[in-house]
Design an enzyme around this catalytic site. Structure first.
Site, PDB file in Angstrom:
ATOM      1  N   GLU A  32      46.000  45.229  46.679  1.00  0.00           N
ATOM      2  CA  GLU A  32      45.540  46.048  45.790  1.00  0.00           C
ATOM      3  C   GLU A  32      44.343  46.173  45.207  1.00  0.00           C
ATOM      4  OE1 GLU A  32      44.909  46.737  42.219  1.00  0.00           O
ATOM      5  OE2 GLU A  32      45.545  45.348  41.107  1.00  0.00           O
ATOM      6  N   GLU A  44      32.873  51.148  42.212  1.00  0.00           N
ATOM      7  CA  GLU A  44      33.354  50.321  41.259  1.00  0.00           C
ATOM      8  C   GLU A  44      32.255  49.984  40.648  1.00  0.00           C
ATOM      9  OE1 GLU A  44      36.204  47.998  42.205  1.00  0.00           O
ATOM     10  OE2 GLU A  44      37.487  49.111  40.548  1.00  0.00           O
ATOM     11  N   LYS A  85      46.274  30.940  46.411  1.00  0.00           N
ATOM     12  CA  LYS A  85      45.066  30.872  46.268  1.00  0.00           C
ATOM     13  C   LYS A  85      44.557  31.664  45.281  1.00  0.00           C
ATOM     14  CE  LYS A  85      41.366  31.413  47.243  1.00  0.00           C
ATOM     15  NZ  LYS A  85      40.396  31.626  46.059  1.00  0.00           N
TER      16      LYS A  85
HETATM   17  P1  NAD Z   1      36.797  39.259  46.048  1.00  0.00           P
HETATM   18  O1  NAD Z   1      37.886  40.344  46.572  1.00  0.00           O
HETATM   19  O2  NAD Z   1      35.948  38.410  46.599  1.00  0.00           O
HETATM   20  O3  NAD Z   1      37.961  37.595  45.149  1.00  0.00           O
HETATM   21  C1  NAD Z   1      38.853  38.213  45.382  1.00  0.00           C
HETATM   22  C2  NAD Z   1      39.904  36.886  45.986  1.00  0.00           C
HETATM   23  O4  NAD Z   1      39.818  37.198  47.174  1.00  0.00           O
HETATM   24  C3  NAD Z   1      39.420  35.482  45.677  1.00  0.00           C
HETATM   25  O5  NAD Z   1      40.823  34.836  45.314  1.00  0.00           O
HETATM   26  C4  NAD Z   1      39.151  35.327  46.477  1.00  0.00           C
HETATM   27  O6  NAD Z   1      38.803  34.213  46.445  1.00  0.00           O
HETATM   28  C5  NAD Z   1      39.296  35.752  47.820  1.00  0.00           C
HETATM   29  N1  NAD Z   1      38.539  36.265  48.799  1.00  0.00           N
HETATM   30  C6  NAD Z   1      37.335  35.974  48.639  1.00  0.00           C
HETATM   31  N2  NAD Z   1      36.781  36.286  50.413  1.00  0.00           N
HETATM   32  C7  NAD Z   1      37.473  35.764  51.136  1.00  0.00           C
HETATM   33  C8  NAD Z   1      38.334  36.283  52.437  1.00  0.00           C
HETATM   34  N3  NAD Z   1      37.135  36.299  53.240  1.00  0.00           N
HETATM   35  N4  NAD Z   1      39.673  35.396  52.435  1.00  0.00           N
HETATM   36  C9  NAD Z   1      40.337  35.965  51.835  1.00  0.00           C
HETATM   37  N5  NAD Z   1      40.095  35.609  50.694  1.00  0.00           N
HETATM   38  C10 NAD Z   1      38.841  35.738  50.054  1.00  0.00           C
HETATM   39  O7  NAD Z   1      36.592  39.729  44.648  1.00  0.00           O
HETATM   40  P2  NAD Z   1      35.003  39.251  44.003  1.00  0.00           P
HETATM   41  O8  NAD Z   1      33.739  38.318  44.771  1.00  0.00           O
HETATM   42  O9  NAD Z   1      35.237  38.028  42.452  1.00  0.00           O
HETATM   43  O10 NAD Z   1      34.509  40.641  42.828  1.00  0.00           O
HETATM   44  C11 NAD Z   1      33.683  41.760  43.465  1.00  0.00           C
HETATM   45  C12 NAD Z   1      33.911  42.851  43.310  1.00  0.00           C
HETATM   46  O11 NAD Z   1      35.831  42.956  43.585  1.00  0.00           O
HETATM   47  C13 NAD Z   1      34.210  43.323  41.532  1.00  0.00           C
HETATM   48  O12 NAD Z   1      33.187  43.626  41.368  1.00  0.00           O
HETATM   49  C14 NAD Z   1      35.848  44.500  41.660  1.00  0.00           C
HETATM   50  O13 NAD Z   1      34.430  45.562  42.374  1.00  0.00           O
HETATM   51  C15 NAD Z   1      36.316  44.369  42.655  1.00  0.00           C
HETATM   52  N6  NAD Z   1      37.346  43.168  41.878  1.00  0.00           N
HETATM   53  C16 NAD Z   1      38.768  44.305  41.627  1.00  0.00           C
HETATM   54  C17 NAD Z   1      39.399  43.586  41.811  1.00  0.00           C
HETATM   55  C18 NAD Z   1      41.612  44.268  41.385  1.00  0.00           C
HETATM   56  O14 NAD Z   1      41.719  43.948  40.655  1.00  0.00           O
HETATM   57  N7  NAD Z   1      41.056  45.411  42.045  1.00  0.00           N
HETATM   58  C19 NAD Z   1      39.659  42.009  40.846  1.00  0.00           C
HETATM   59  C20 NAD Z   1      39.090  41.434  41.127  1.00  0.00           C
HETATM   60  C21 NAD Z   1      37.471  42.282  41.803  1.00  0.00           C
END
Ligand code: NAD
Length: 472
Positions: free
Chosen positions: A245, A379, A170
């Site tokens: 991660e 972050e 996903k």
């Molecule tokens: P997020 O954690 O919401 O999204 C990451 C993934 O998780 C996406 O595929 C999303 O669809 C999925 N996801 C979201 N909610 C979920 C749930 N309840 N259950 C299962 N999967 C779910 O991250 P974001 O909103 O895209 O970014 C927000 C913040 O996260 C960024 O500003 C940054 O600080 C951090 N981030 C970190 C990384 C990293 O590499 N560690 C990558 C992206 C974002």
């Protein structure tokens, strides 16, 4: 942009169960460039069933044959490198040069490394009167973010396939077109039907359904700490392994004997790459009080080279952020830094000149940042550096370790031994010594709330294996 109005399940593109869709935007001009299905619980269930059905066959496939499929996958990624880079630039906004070299380039190396590991790894070991079998964990639910959209997919799918696991992916809703290209590459590499499945969709719907699905044996997640904690809790309740991660707030520690100009220049480049959207970015620069003002001036000057511009322009070293949400979030942090009393020495919360359209922000440097400030703790995920002052080594260690995160970091010193001695005191998963290069075979992952588990190389493969001991 070319895209599929379908899911890739059980070896073919098929319509989604529902009619919901997700618009894909180009963050440089805010135009819609694609539309993909927003998967439902039903789609996730179909994909997990396909992955379960394919598991016994793939798990029993000789490692040499799994290696051959991964080699073919690597070749597909290499053959389509330019198209992949253009797609990533279009949906993420990363400058084309960076998309080509890093975003599209690194996954080719990683896929190749797992082709080699699948062929050479010892899936059996002898311990006294036991033979220990290293067997695939089973069906993997992979949930990935948008910031390195292909790398994060390959860093999960390639080791999972090498181990003999099957996968449901996903990907992030902001960058599904790259994921669709990856699925095309998997199909062209003749990976058997059901071994890899793709469900595009929203996190709280498709992501949540995948994380909670009974038929998934291991969830591997990369993204925010907030969502990671929820996924960890779900896995804990179901007694399933999980790989997380998560975020970072890594320290770039410049010790007094270091080459200051080199350390500051490399530190700024590290944060500005990918427009600051890198979990391992060294967003806190720690400088000795005696060299502090000199370092701040060098950082402000270095940031000047990163004028935000059209990411398809070969001259651009910085593009827009991925979305309006991320732009607003980053601007909010810059405003917070100012209101908490940090000294703004470059950039700021306003849109860069001439870049009012698109999700651009100004590369920003803050001085006089103290460890308790929000911009020193949270972050930001944008091109923002906080420069902190330390008075002695002990204080530098305390500041470096003084966040909930521990993903990466850097130490610069007059000599290697001094830097290594300092690095040993850091609570973090990676430390680059005097500018050491990123290694795509070395374990990558976090201490503390930066995560659980390691990706890349043999350590990454180990995440997808479980052991069975036979006694003789
Ligand atoms: P997020 O954690 O919401 O999204 C990451 C993934 O998780 C996406 O595929 C999303 O669809 C999925 N996801 C979201 N909610 C979920 C749930 N309840 N259950 C299962 N999967 C779910 O991250 P974001 O909103 O895209 O970014 C927000 C913040 O996260 C960024 O500003 C940054 O600080 C951090 N981030 C970190 C990384 C990293 O590499 N560690 C990558 C992206 C974002």
């Amino acid at each position: 942009m070319k895209y599929h109005d379908a899911m890739f399940i059980d070896g073919s593109w098929r319509p989604a169960a529902g009619r919901e869709t997700i618009d894909v935007l180009n963050p440089a001009d805010e135009q819609i460039i694609g539309r993909v299905p927003a998967g439902s619980e039903q789609d996730v269930d179909d994909a997990v069933r396909a992955a379960r059905a394919a598991l016994p066959g793939w798990a029993a496939t000789p490692p040499a044959e799994r290696a051959a499929r991964l080699t073919a996958l690597r070749d597909q990624l290499a053959a389509r490198k330019e198209e992949i880079a253009r797609t990533i630039t279009a949906e993420l906004g990363a400058p084309l040069g960076f998309s080509t070299a890093v975003q599209a380039g690194a996954p080719i190396v990683v896929a190749g490394s797992y082709a080699e590991l699948a062929a050479s790894y010892s899936f059996e070991e002898k311990i006294g009167n036991s033979t220990v079998l290293l067997e695939p964990v089973g069906v993997v639910g992979a949930i990935t973010p948008w910031n390195y959209p292909l790398h994060q997919i390959v860093a999960k799918v390639a080791p999972a396939l090498a181990a003999g696991c099957t996968v449901v992916l996903k990907p992030a809703e902001d960058t599904p077109l790259t994921a669709q290209l990856f699925a095309e590459c998997v199909a062209a590499a003749e990976v058997p039907a059901g071994v890899f499945n793709l469900v595009t969709g929203l996190g709280p719907v498709a992501g949540q359904a995948l994380a909670a699905h009974e038929g998934v044996d291991l969830v591997s997640f990369t993204g925010s700490t907030a969502v990671g904690k929820r996924i960890g809790a779900l896995a804990g309740a179901a007694v399933k392994p999980v790989a997380l991660e998560l975020g970072g707030k890594s320290a770039n520690v410049i010790l007094p004997g270091a080459d200051l100009a080199e350390a500051v220049g490399a530190g700024v480049a590290n944060v500005m790459a990918n427009t600051g959207q890198t979990c391992s970015a060294w967003t806190r620069m720690l400088v000795h009080a005696d060299q502090y003002e000199e370092a701040v001036a060098l950082a402000a000057e270095a940031v000047d080279r990163y004028t935000p511009g059209d990411p398809t322009d070969a001259e651009s070293r910085m593009g827009p952020l991925v979305s309006a949400k991320q732009r607003d979030r980053v601007r909010g942090y810059i405003e917070r830094g100012i209101s908490e009393g940090a000294r703004l020495v470059a950039g700021g919360p306003d849109a860069p000149e001439g870049r009012e359209k698109g999700y651009y922000v100004r590369p920003t440097v803050f001085a006089d940042v103290t460890p308790d400030m929000t911009i020193a703790q949270e972050e930001i995920f944008g091109p923002v550096i906080s420069v902190l002052r330390y008075r002695d080594e002990e204080e530098a260690v305390r500041i470096a370790n003084g966040t909930v995160y521990g993903l990466a970091g850097a130490v610069w010193a007059a000599d290697r031994d001094e830097a290594v001695a300092f690095a040993r005191k850091l609570e973090t998963g990676q430390v680059d010594i005097n500018g050491g290069r990123f290694n795509l075979l070395a374990p990558f992952g976090g201490y503390k709330q930066s995560g659980v588990g390691r990706e890349l190389g043999a350590h990454g493969l180990g995440e997808y294996l479980q052991t069975k001991s036979l006694q003789f």
